[in-house]
Design an enzyme around this catalytic site. Structure first.
Site, PDB file in Angstrom:
ATOM      1  N   ASN A   1      36.873  -6.967 -24.583  1.00  0.00           N
ATOM      2  CA  ASN A   1      37.862  -6.462 -25.544  1.00  0.00           C
ATOM      3  C   ASN A   1      38.541  -5.238 -24.930  1.00  0.00           C
ATOM      4  O   ASN A   1      37.936  -4.175 -24.827  1.00  0.00           O
ATOM      5  CB  ASN A   1      37.120  -6.090 -26.840  1.00  0.00           C
ATOM      6  CG  ASN A   1      38.011  -5.389 -27.839  1.00  0.00           C
ATOM      7  OD1 ASN A   1      39.237  -5.390 -27.708  1.00  0.00           O
ATOM      8  ND2 ASN A   1      37.394  -4.782 -28.849  1.00  0.00           N
ATOM      9  N   TRP A   2      39.796  -5.408 -24.536  1.00  0.00           N
ATOM     10  CA  TRP A   2      40.512  -4.302 -23.875  1.00  0.00           C
ATOM     11  C   TRP A   2      40.958  -3.228 -24.864  1.00  0.00           C
ATOM     12  O   TRP A   2      41.426  -2.168 -24.463  1.00  0.00           O
ATOM     13  CB  TRP A   2      41.740  -4.821 -23.130  1.00  0.00           C
ATOM     14  CG  TRP A   2      41.439  -5.744 -21.981  1.00  0.00           C
ATOM     15  CD1 TRP A   2      40.213  -6.182 -21.545  1.00  0.00           C
ATOM     16  CD2 TRP A   2      42.403  -6.351 -21.103  1.00  0.00           C
ATOM     17  NE1 TRP A   2      40.360  -7.024 -20.466  1.00  0.00           N
ATOM     18  CE2 TRP A   2      41.690  -7.146 -20.176  1.00  0.00           C
ATOM     19  CE3 TRP A   2      43.794  -6.311 -21.017  1.00  0.00           C
ATOM     20  CZ2 TRP A   2      42.327  -7.886 -19.167  1.00  0.00           C
ATOM     21  CZ3 TRP A   2      44.437  -7.048 -20.019  1.00  0.00           C
ATOM     22  CH2 TRP A   2      43.704  -7.818 -19.102  1.00  0.00           C
ATOM     23  N   LYS A   3      40.882  -3.526 -26.148  1.00  0.00           N
ATOM     24  CA  LYS A   3      41.359  -2.601 -27.191  1.00  0.00           C
ATOM     25  C   LYS A   3      42.821  -2.207 -26.915  1.00  0.00           C
ATOM     26  O   LYS A   3      43.559  -3.009 -26.353  1.00  0.00           O
ATOM     27  CB  LYS A   3      40.447  -1.384 -27.290  1.00  0.00           C
ATOM     28  CG  LYS A   3      38.975  -1.777 -27.390  1.00  0.00           C
ATOM     29  CD  LYS A   3      38.097  -0.652 -27.820  1.00  0.00           C
ATOM     30  CE  LYS A   3      36.645  -1.074 -27.701  1.00  0.00           C
ATOM     31  NZ  LYS A   3      35.751  -0.206 -28.432  1.00  0.00           N
TER      32      LYS A   3
ATOM     33  N   HIS B   1      36.262  -6.779 -36.107  1.00  0.00           N
ATOM     34  CA  HIS B   1      35.752  -5.710 -35.236  1.00  0.00           C
ATOM     35  C   HIS B   1      35.554  -4.441 -36.063  1.00  0.00           C
ATOM     36  O   HIS B   1      36.341  -4.153 -36.972  1.00  0.00           O
ATOM     37  CB  HIS B   1      36.736  -5.452 -34.090  1.00  0.00           C
ATOM     38  CG  HIS B   1      36.150  -4.578 -33.026  1.00  0.00           C
ATOM     39  ND1 HIS B   1      36.084  -3.208 -33.164  1.00  0.00           N
ATOM     40  CD2 HIS B   1      35.563  -4.884 -31.851  1.00  0.00           C
ATOM     41  CE1 HIS B   1      35.487  -2.700 -32.083  1.00  0.00           C
ATOM     42  NE2 HIS B   1      35.157  -3.696 -31.278  1.00  0.00           N
TER      43      HIS B   1
ATOM     44  N   GLU C   1      36.150  -1.437 -35.529  1.00  0.00           N
ATOM     45  CA  GLU C   1      37.269  -0.481 -35.546  1.00  0.00           C
ATOM     46  C   GLU C   1      38.314  -0.887 -36.582  1.00  0.00           C
ATOM     47  O   GLU C   1      39.102  -0.055 -37.028  1.00  0.00           O
ATOM     48  CB  GLU C   1      37.867  -0.351 -34.133  1.00  0.00           C
ATOM     49  CG  GLU C   1      36.937   0.469 -33.247  1.00  0.00           C
ATOM     50  CD  GLU C   1      37.058   0.184 -31.768  1.00  0.00           C
ATOM     51  OE1 GLU C   1      38.035  -0.427 -31.324  1.00  0.00           O
ATOM     52  OE2 GLU C   1      36.111   0.579 -31.034  1.00  0.00           O
TER      53      GLU C   1
ATOM     54  N   GLU D   1      27.393  -6.096 -33.311  1.00  0.00           N
ATOM     55  CA  GLU D   1      27.808  -4.842 -32.678  1.00  0.00           C
ATOM     56  C   GLU D   1      27.460  -3.671 -33.594  1.00  0.00           C
ATOM     57  O   GLU D   1      28.213  -3.381 -34.547  1.00  0.00           O
ATOM     58  CB  GLU D   1      29.322  -4.852 -32.441  1.00  0.00           C
ATOM     59  CG  GLU D   1      29.799  -5.951 -31.526  1.00  0.00           C
ATOM     60  CD  GLU D   1      31.096  -5.568 -30.843  1.00  0.00           C
ATOM     61  OE1 GLU D   1      31.080  -5.414 -29.617  1.00  0.00           O
ATOM     62  OE2 GLU D   1      32.106  -5.378 -31.527  1.00  0.00           O
TER      63      GLU D   1
ATOM     64  N   GLY E   1      31.143   2.295 -27.782  1.00  0.00           N
ATOM     65  CA  GLY E   1      31.837   3.373 -27.084  1.00  0.00           C
ATOM     66  C   GLY E   1      31.067   4.670 -27.002  1.00  0.00           C
ATOM     67  O   GLY E   1      31.642   5.712 -26.675  1.00  0.00           O
TER      68      GLY E   1
ATOM     69  N   SER F   1      28.299  -0.622 -25.868  1.00  0.00           N
ATOM     70  CA  SER F   1      27.894   0.099 -24.656  1.00  0.00           C
ATOM     71  C   SER F   1      27.179  -0.789 -23.635  1.00  0.00           C
ATOM     72  O   SER F   1      26.235  -0.337 -22.979  1.00  0.00           O
ATOM     73  CB  SER F   1      27.050   1.321 -25.024  1.00  0.00           C
ATOM     74  OG  SER F   1      27.843   2.237 -25.770  1.00  0.00           O
TER      75      SER F   1
ATOM     76  N   GLY G   1      33.474  -3.699 -24.371  1.00  0.00           N
ATOM     77  CA  GLY G   1      34.704  -2.943 -24.554  1.00  0.00           C
ATOM     78  C   GLY G   1      35.077  -2.230 -23.259  1.00  0.00           C
ATOM     79  O   GLY G   1      35.624  -2.815 -22.333  1.00  0.00           O
ATOM     80  N   GLY G   2      34.739  -0.943 -23.180  1.00  0.00           N
ATOM     81  CA  GLY G   2      35.155  -0.095 -22.057  1.00  0.00           C
ATOM     82  C   GLY G   2      34.906  -0.695 -20.681  1.00  0.00           C
ATOM     83  O   GLY G   2      35.774  -0.646 -19.793  1.00  0.00           O
TER      84      GLY G   2
HETATM   85  C1  PEP Z   1      33.643  -3.196 -28.460  1.00  0.00           C
HETATM   86  O1  PEP Z   1      34.698  -2.588 -28.619  1.00  0.00           O
HETATM   87  O2  PEP Z   1      33.484  -4.304 -29.015  1.00  0.00           O
HETATM   88  C2  PEP Z   1      32.600  -2.605 -27.633  1.00  0.00           C
HETATM   89  C3  PEP Z   1      31.450  -3.196 -27.594  1.00  0.00           C
HETATM   90  O3  PEP Z   1      32.924  -1.455 -26.966  1.00  0.00           O
HETATM   91  P1  PEP Z   1      32.040  -0.727 -25.823  1.00  0.00           P
HETATM   92  O4  PEP Z   1      31.529  -1.786 -24.903  1.00  0.00           O
HETATM   93  O5  PEP Z   1      32.998   0.200 -25.150  1.00  0.00           O
HETATM   94  O6  PEP Z   1      30.931  -0.023 -26.531  1.00  0.00           O
END
Ligand code: PEP
Length: 249
Positions: free
Chosen positions: A11-13, A96, A98, A166, A172, A209, A230-231
Protein backbone atom coordinates in the site's frame (compact mmCIF):
# COMPACT_ATOMS: atom_id res chain seq x y z
CA UNK A 1 -9.63 -21.50 -6.13
CA UNK A 2 -7.47 -20.05 -3.37
CA UNK A 3 -4.93 -17.32 -4.16
CA UNK A 4 -1.34 -18.59 -4.46
CA UNK A 5 0.61 -17.99 -1.22
CA UNK A 6 2.36 -15.95 -0.04
CA UNK A 7 0.07 -13.01 -0.72
CA UNK A 8 2.21 -9.89 -0.38
CA UNK A 9 0.54 -6.54 -1.01
CA UNK A 10 2.06 -3.05 -0.93
CA UNK A 11 0.00 0.00 0.00
CA UNK A 12 1.82 3.10 -1.25
CA UNK A 13 -0.66 5.40 0.51
CA UNK A 14 -0.43 9.04 -0.65
CA UNK A 15 3.14 8.68 -1.91
CA UNK A 16 4.57 8.84 -5.38
CA UNK A 17 4.49 11.29 -8.24
CA UNK A 18 4.53 9.79 -11.75
CA UNK A 19 8.28 9.36 -12.15
CA UNK A 20 8.79 7.68 -8.77
CA UNK A 21 5.73 5.47 -9.03
CA UNK A 22 6.50 4.25 -12.52
CA UNK A 23 10.14 3.56 -11.62
CA UNK A 24 9.08 1.61 -8.52
CA UNK A 25 6.49 -0.40 -10.46
CA UNK A 26 8.95 -1.09 -13.26
CA UNK A 27 11.66 -2.28 -10.87
CA UNK A 28 9.19 -4.65 -9.26
CA UNK A 29 7.82 -5.99 -12.54
CA UNK A 30 11.38 -6.82 -13.65
CA UNK A 31 11.87 -9.03 -10.60
CA UNK A 32 8.40 -10.53 -10.84
CA UNK A 33 8.31 -11.99 -14.35
CA UNK A 34 6.98 -15.27 -12.93
CA UNK A 35 5.52 -15.67 -9.45
CA UNK A 36 4.79 -18.69 -7.30
CA UNK A 37 2.70 -16.49 -4.99
CA UNK A 38 0.62 -13.32 -5.30
CA UNK A 39 2.18 -9.86 -5.42
CA UNK A 40 0.11 -6.67 -5.54
CA UNK A 41 0.72 -2.93 -5.39
CA UNK A 42 -1.74 -0.18 -4.50
CA UNK A 43 -0.57 3.19 -5.84
CA UNK A 44 -2.42 6.46 -5.31
CA UNK A 45 -5.55 6.71 -7.52
CA UNK A 46 -3.75 9.13 -9.85
CA UNK A 47 -1.25 6.41 -10.81
CA UNK A 48 -3.36 3.26 -10.93
CA UNK A 49 -3.88 3.33 -14.71
CA UNK A 50 -0.31 4.18 -15.65
CA UNK A 51 1.15 1.71 -13.17
CA UNK A 52 -1.18 -1.02 -14.46
CA UNK A 53 0.11 -0.35 -17.98
CA UNK A 54 3.71 -0.29 -16.72
CA UNK A 55 3.44 -3.79 -15.17
CA UNK A 56 1.22 -5.26 -17.92
CA UNK A 57 2.61 -8.61 -19.00
CA UNK A 58 3.86 -9.39 -15.47
CA UNK A 59 1.71 -11.15 -12.85
CA UNK A 60 1.86 -8.13 -10.52
CA UNK A 61 -1.66 -7.03 -9.52
CA UNK A 62 -2.39 -3.31 -9.33
CA UNK A 63 -5.19 -2.01 -7.14
CA UNK A 64 -6.87 1.03 -5.68
CA UNK A 65 -6.50 2.00 -2.02
CA UNK A 66 -10.25 2.61 -1.69
CA UNK A 67 -13.38 2.75 -3.81
CA UNK A 68 -16.79 4.36 -3.53
CA UNK A 69 -19.69 2.09 -2.69
CA UNK A 70 -21.78 3.29 -5.66
CA UNK A 71 -20.91 2.59 -9.34
CA UNK A 72 -21.40 6.23 -10.44
CA UNK A 73 -23.20 9.41 -9.49
CA UNK A 74 -22.89 12.79 -7.80
CA UNK A 75 -20.02 11.96 -5.42
CA UNK A 76 -17.44 14.67 -5.98
CA UNK A 77 -13.87 13.50 -5.59
CA UNK A 78 -14.70 9.80 -5.37
CA UNK A 79 -13.62 6.90 -7.57
CA UNK A 80 -15.85 3.87 -8.12
CA UNK A 81 -14.73 0.26 -8.26
CA UNK A 82 -15.89 0.08 -11.89
CA UNK A 83 -13.68 3.09 -12.70
CA UNK A 84 -10.69 1.36 -11.12
CA UNK A 85 -11.37 -1.81 -13.11
CA UNK A 86 -11.78 0.30 -16.25
CA UNK A 87 -8.21 1.64 -15.98
CA UNK A 88 -6.66 -1.76 -15.37
CA UNK A 89 -6.93 -2.32 -11.62
CA UNK A 90 -7.42 -5.89 -10.45
CA UNK A 91 -7.94 -5.18 -6.77
CA UNK A 92 -9.08 -2.68 -4.15
CA UNK A 93 -8.38 -2.19 -0.46
CA UNK A 94 -11.42 -1.36 1.69
CA UNK A 95 -11.62 -0.49 5.37
CA UNK A 96 -8.01 0.59 5.86
CA UNK A 97 -7.67 2.00 9.38
CA UNK A 98 -6.55 5.38 8.02
CA UNK A 99 -10.02 5.60 6.45
CA UNK A 100 -11.96 3.90 9.25
CA UNK A 101 -10.44 6.19 11.88
CA UNK A 102 -9.25 9.22 9.90
CA UNK A 103 -12.36 9.50 7.73
CA UNK A 104 -14.94 7.91 10.05
CA UNK A 105 -15.79 4.98 7.77
CA UNK A 106 -17.93 2.49 9.68
CA UNK A 107 -18.46 -1.23 9.17
CA UNK A 108 -21.63 -0.80 7.10
CA UNK A 109 -19.89 1.55 4.67
CA UNK A 110 -16.85 -0.72 4.44
CA UNK A 111 -19.14 -3.67 3.68
CA UNK A 112 -20.88 -1.67 0.92
CA UNK A 113 -17.47 -0.78 -0.55
CA UNK A 114 -16.35 -4.41 -0.38
CA UNK A 115 -19.50 -5.51 -2.19
CA UNK A 116 -18.98 -2.83 -4.84
CA UNK A 117 -15.38 -3.97 -5.37
CA UNK A 118 -16.48 -7.59 -5.71
CA UNK A 119 -19.25 -6.63 -8.12
CA UNK A 120 -16.64 -4.88 -10.28
CA UNK A 121 -14.62 -8.11 -10.37
CA UNK A 122 -11.82 -6.82 -8.14
CA UNK A 123 -9.82 -8.81 -5.63
CA UNK A 124 -11.09 -7.22 -2.42
CA UNK A 125 -8.75 -6.65 0.51
CA UNK A 126 -10.78 -6.08 3.67
CA UNK A 127 -8.78 -4.50 6.52
CA UNK A 128 -9.73 -4.93 10.17
CA UNK A 129 -7.85 -4.31 13.39
CA UNK A 130 -8.06 -3.02 16.95
CA UNK A 131 -6.88 0.31 18.34
CA UNK A 132 -4.14 0.49 20.95
CA UNK A 133 -6.68 1.07 23.72
CA UNK A 134 -8.60 -2.02 22.64
CA UNK A 135 -5.35 -4.01 22.41
CA UNK A 136 -4.30 -2.98 25.91
CA UNK A 137 -7.72 -4.03 27.19
CA UNK A 138 -7.24 -7.47 25.57
CA UNK A 139 -10.24 -6.92 23.27
CA UNK A 140 -8.65 -7.88 19.92
CA UNK A 141 -10.84 -10.90 19.20
CA UNK A 142 -14.05 -9.16 20.21
CA UNK A 143 -13.21 -6.18 17.95
CA UNK A 144 -12.26 -8.37 15.00
CA UNK A 145 -15.41 -10.42 15.42
CA UNK A 146 -17.50 -7.25 15.41
CA UNK A 147 -15.70 -5.78 12.39
CA UNK A 148 -16.05 -9.04 10.46
CA UNK A 149 -19.74 -9.32 11.32
CA UNK A 150 -20.30 -5.76 10.10
CA UNK A 151 -18.00 -5.45 7.11
CA UNK A 152 -17.36 -8.87 5.56
CA UNK A 153 -19.20 -8.92 2.21
CA UNK A 154 -21.89 -11.55 1.78
CA UNK A 155 -20.62 -12.89 -1.53
CA UNK A 156 -16.82 -13.19 -1.24
CA UNK A 157 -14.84 -16.34 -1.91
CA UNK A 158 -11.22 -17.38 -1.67
CA UNK A 159 -10.10 -16.22 -5.11
CA UNK A 160 -11.68 -12.75 -4.75
CA UNK A 161 -11.35 -11.91 -1.06
CA UNK A 162 -8.43 -11.27 1.30
CA UNK A 163 -8.73 -10.30 4.97
CA UNK A 164 -5.89 -8.22 6.42
CA UNK A 165 -5.50 -8.02 10.19
CA UNK A 166 -3.82 -4.68 10.87
CA UNK A 167 -3.60 -3.54 14.49
CA UNK A 168 -4.07 0.23 14.22
CA UNK A 169 -1.29 0.86 16.73
CA UNK A 170 1.21 -1.15 14.65
CA UNK A 171 0.69 0.78 11.40
CA UNK A 172 3.63 3.03 10.63
CA UNK A 173 4.94 2.90 14.20
CA UNK A 174 7.70 0.29 14.00
CA UNK A 175 5.84 -1.70 16.69
CA UNK A 176 4.25 -5.09 16.14
CA UNK A 177 2.43 -7.61 18.31
CA UNK A 178 4.62 -10.53 19.40
CA UNK A 179 4.82 -13.62 17.21
CA UNK A 180 2.71 -15.45 19.80
CA UNK A 181 0.06 -12.73 19.79
CA UNK A 182 -0.16 -12.69 15.98
CA UNK A 183 -0.40 -16.49 16.02
CA UNK A 184 -3.26 -16.51 18.53
CA UNK A 185 -5.13 -13.75 16.74
CA UNK A 186 -4.76 -15.37 13.32
CA UNK A 187 -5.91 -18.76 14.62
CA UNK A 188 -9.10 -17.07 15.86
CA UNK A 189 -9.39 -15.08 12.64
CA UNK A 190 -9.12 -18.27 10.56
CA UNK A 191 -11.90 -19.82 12.60
CA UNK A 192 -14.13 -16.74 12.32
CA UNK A 193 -13.62 -16.26 8.57
CA UNK A 194 -14.10 -19.97 7.81
CA UNK A 195 -17.42 -19.84 9.66
CA UNK A 196 -18.57 -16.99 7.39
CA UNK A 197 -17.04 -17.82 3.99
CA UNK A 198 -17.64 -21.27 2.54
CA UNK A 199 -15.15 -23.06 0.31
CA UNK A 200 -11.37 -22.70 0.12
CA UNK A 201 -9.70 -20.78 2.95
CA UNK A 202 -9.57 -17.01 2.38
CA UNK A 203 -6.01 -15.60 2.53
CA UNK A 204 -5.39 -13.93 5.88
CA UNK A 205 -2.70 -11.24 5.94
CA UNK A 206 -0.95 -9.51 8.81
CA UNK A 207 -0.18 -5.80 8.38
CA UNK A 208 1.59 -3.25 10.56
CA UNK A 209 5.31 -2.38 10.46
CA UNK A 210 6.32 -5.37 8.33
CA UNK A 211 9.92 -4.96 7.14
CA UNK A 212 12.38 -7.21 5.34
CA UNK A 213 13.89 -8.23 8.70
CA UNK A 214 10.68 -9.38 10.42
CA UNK A 215 8.79 -10.68 7.37
CA UNK A 216 10.04 -14.28 7.52
CA UNK A 217 9.13 -14.66 11.21
CA UNK A 218 5.68 -13.17 10.66
CA UNK A 219 4.93 -15.22 7.54
CA UNK A 220 6.18 -18.33 9.34
CA UNK A 221 3.20 -18.14 11.71
CA UNK A 222 0.31 -20.57 11.15
CA UNK A 223 -2.67 -18.96 9.41
CA UNK A 224 -0.60 -15.98 8.23
CA UNK A 225 -0.81 -16.34 4.45
CA UNK A 226 0.99 -13.13 3.64
CA UNK A 227 1.39 -9.49 4.58
CA UNK A 228 0.04 -6.04 3.76
CA UNK A 229 2.97 -3.64 3.71
CA UNK A 230 2.88 0.15 3.87
CA UNK A 231 6.15 2.09 4.22
CA UNK A 232 8.45 -0.79 3.27
CA UNK A 233 6.62 -1.29 -0.04
CA UNK A 234 8.07 1.99 -1.35
CA UNK A 235 11.43 0.35 -1.98
CA UNK A 236 11.34 -2.26 -4.77
CA UNK A 237 14.28 -4.30 -3.43
CA UNK A 238 13.01 -4.33 0.14
CA UNK A 239 9.46 -5.16 -0.91
CA UNK A 240 10.73 -8.00 -3.10
CA UNK A 241 12.78 -9.29 -0.15
CA UNK A 242 9.59 -9.34 1.95
CA UNK A 243 7.89 -11.41 -0.75
CA UNK A 244 10.76 -13.93 -0.93
CA UNK A 245 10.96 -14.05 2.91
CA UNK A 246 7.44 -15.45 2.75
CA UNK A 247 8.60 -18.27 0.48
CA UNK A 248 7.67 -16.57 -2.77
CA UNK A 249 9.82 -17.07 -5.85
C1 PEP B 1 -0.52 -0.15 6.06
O1 PEP B 1 -0.64 1.04 5.74
O2 PEP B 1 -1.42 -0.95 5.74
C2 PEP B 1 0.66 -0.58 6.80
C3 PEP B 1 0.69 -1.80 7.23
O3 PEP B 1 1.64 0.35 6.98
P1 PEP B 1 3.13 0.08 7.56
O4 PEP B 1 3.64 -1.16 6.91
O5 PEP B 1 3.91 1.29 7.16
O6 PEP B 1 2.98 -0.08 9.03
Amino acid sequence: MALPRPVVLGNWKMNGLRADGLALAGALAERAANLSGTLGIFPPATLVGEVARRVAGSPVIVGGQDCHEKPSGAFTGSVSAAMLADIGAGAAIVGHSERRHGLCEDDALVKAKAEAALAAGLLTVLCIGETEEEYLAGRQIEILERQLAGSLPGSGNADRLVVAYEPVWAIGTGRTPTIGEIGRTHAELARMVAAKVAGDPVALLYGGSVKPDNAADIMGIDHVDGVLVGGASLDAGGFWNIYTAGGGV
